[in-house]
Design a protein around this motif. Sequence first.
Motif, PDB file in Angstrom:
ATOM      1  N   LYS B 136       5.112  43.104   5.739  1.00  0.00           N
ATOM      2  CA  LYS B 136       4.685  42.877   7.116  1.00  0.00           C
ATOM      3  C   LYS B 136       4.002  44.126   7.634  1.00  0.00           C
ATOM      4  CE  LYS B 136       6.400  41.573  11.632  1.00  0.00           C
ATOM      5  NZ  LYS B 136       7.481  40.897  12.337  1.00  0.00           N
ATOM      6  N   SER B 147       0.446  41.006  14.079  1.00  0.00           N
ATOM      7  CA  SER B 147       1.235  41.129  12.861  1.00  0.00           C
ATOM      8  C   SER B 147       0.625  40.331  11.730  1.00  0.00           C
ATOM      9  CB  SER B 147       2.656  40.605  13.080  1.00  0.00           C
ATOM     10  OG  SER B 147       3.226  41.194  14.204  1.00  0.00           O
ATOM     11  N   ILE B 149       2.048  38.904   8.229  1.00  0.00           N
ATOM     12  CA  ILE B 149       3.329  38.729   7.556  1.00  0.00           C
ATOM     13  C   ILE B 149       3.097  37.964   6.260  1.00  0.00           C
ATOM     14  CG2 ILE B 149       5.660  37.809   7.761  1.00  0.00           C
ATOM     15  CD1 ILE B 149       4.973  37.684  10.876  1.00  0.00           C
ATOM     16  N   THR B 286      12.767  39.671   9.580  1.00  0.00           N
ATOM     17  CA  THR B 286      11.526  40.381   9.855  1.00  0.00           C
ATOM     18  C   THR B 286      10.325  39.632   9.295  1.00  0.00           C
ATOM     19  OG1 THR B 286      12.808  42.396   9.594  1.00  0.00           O
ATOM     20  CG2 THR B 286      10.425  42.646   9.644  1.00  0.00           C
TER      21      THR B 286
END
Lengths: 296, 419
Positions: B136, B147, B149, B286
């Motif tokens: 990430k 973000s 990911i 996460t």
Amino acid sequence: MSQGDITFAGPPGARAAATLGLLRSELGLTFRRLRTLVLLGVLAAVPVLIGVVVRIETGDGSPAGGPGAAGGGGPAFMAQISNNGLFLVFTALAATLPFFLPLTVGVVAGDAVAGEASAGTLRYLLVAPVGRTRLLLVKYASTLAFCLAATLTVAVSGLVTGALLFPAGELTTISGTTIEYSEGLWRALLIALAVAASLAGFAALGLFVSTLTNSGIAAMAGAVGLLVTVQILNTIPQLDAVHPYLFSYHWLSFADLMREPVLWDNLYANLRLQGFYALLFGSAAWARFAGRDISA
Amino acid sequence: MAPYESAQRTEGDEDRSAGRRRVTRYAVPVAVAGVAALTIGLVPALADSGDPDLPKISAQQLIEKIAASDQQQLSGQMKISTDLGLPSLAGAAASFAPKGVDGEGGSAAAPDEKLMELVSGTHTLRVAADGPDKQKLSILDDAAEYSIIRNGSDVWAYDSKSDEAFHAEDGHAGKDGHAGKGEKPEGKAPEGMPTTPKELADEVLKAADETTSVTVDGTASVAGRDAYQLLVEPKGPGSTVGSIRIAVDAENGVPLKFTLSPSSGGKPVVDAGFTKVDFAKPAASTFEFKPGKGTKVTEADELEKQAPKGPKGDALPFGGKLHKDGKNAEGVKVIGEGWSSVAVIDTGAKDGVPSSKSGELPPEAGQLLDSFGDKVTGKFGSGTVFSTRLVNALMTDDGKVYVGAVDKATLLKAANSQQ
């Protein structure tokens, strides 16, 4: 040592009781005043307004803010409201924090001492068995209580409006992870507290301005004028060397509570900055107020 | 009315005048301000605890340490500052960048445009990695975050500001290889745009040959970790790269900081390093992304239909080596060796730089372009040189573009040698 030693010679317990009594009457005075209630009412209307507008705009399924919002126009978190009503709390705080919230704080803080002076009630307050230092602390405490009340008003109004107009349930943090609604509520509370704390520095500044004059209106205008000036300075890129020292520099740091994991650095930096302002202008207000001739 | 206070703070010294007392009182806020100023001035100086003492090792050993590093789990916060010396950041960067060829993507969450933002200014990044399958990278912005990911075969990009997401299955994800290297969460970064110290270091080490000096230059403390500093310097003249410094964790060989300084001196062109790093396993949550109910999701397949694939990114000059593969785009040729190599791209456009004369652009825009560059003439004809602190580019009027991390004189010499 404080003023209380001279103006009141009773036992320490009684002195504390007198201070508490003064604080209670101060809080009652602040929150029973029609002006305060109107200010809080206006603050409560902001989330409702934002919520209704976003609801109307996203009613047809288009993303919040329409096509133009892709660049991120409008206050922070605006785009996420349609995902989860809880984001209305954050959007409303982000929308009111730059001017609206501190404006109301400026009115209350500016009025704290100067308002009493212009109404001719300050000298009677000083007759109470509480020294000037304590009186000033009580005034600051009730201003901080107003900061908290104003922030919570926005937050609760946003929470209720958001729950009525938008879906609840799990929410996506700005880092892309998902948290439970209960965790979200907890973070909303922390955010409200962080926003209230963000106003502590400006409240002290307003109180200092309030000790400079005998006119309540002048003090309010002075405090609000300082706020506007600082917020304008904040937008001038050439002055970026100065920006970290302005009280509003870290105001948006409350949004870091919506990251996963939470990014504490700026939140702590904000608390330090607010603490510095509170100490600096609190002590300046004390220096001014304690040595001033009270003629009104 | 006389002031009420009579003796506080002065302990019975009743002779003091009221004015004296007032001065004493005002000393308190002044002292508060003074202490704060001292704190601001002194704390960074005190925090700088000096370089750690570590056993001496050779450059070879250090590079091996990096290569042998198999740190699979990592999370941390990075700061990346880039100062290419571009005249106006976003606009000019776009004109130099490969993205210009791609056209506008259809989603605010499409990764390429976002990563271009890293080319200028200072950004805070968060990275997390757990083995080859989970990475990430987040770019932190005011009250928003972007973000990327990667979790197994899914690659998500989420832009919280616009609440838009971008989704790709692994096949479309671009360069997600390098399995096992651990910290490559930015698998989707355009080629030539390394964003973690590790990737930056890989590029630099590839370039190490007889044109380059690689030494160990002392130690440093980065994000609370003891690190060796690898110093890479070009040997020959003509390069705009002064030195490259890589701080490598003394314990596990993970590069922690990357600094690229221009030969012209001054502030580093690229300064990227961890400010916090943790080698424990990041929480599984996460790497989980689930788009919210109102989130607009763009699939990579849709985007590809909209925008034809342009040449892979090659405008960025880390070592100027990327062109050597020769496979990046048609019409790319490399003149010279090592650091002072210059890439030649034949755009085929015979008009060269659109200028105020050519009439393609409104005169104002042409003038703006002209003002960024210097007009030059030589054996290659005439053209315009666009300079930054690291890259110089010459666009000739017959449509050729010479680009390199070399100074202007070397660039013109290279262009002349081609005629």
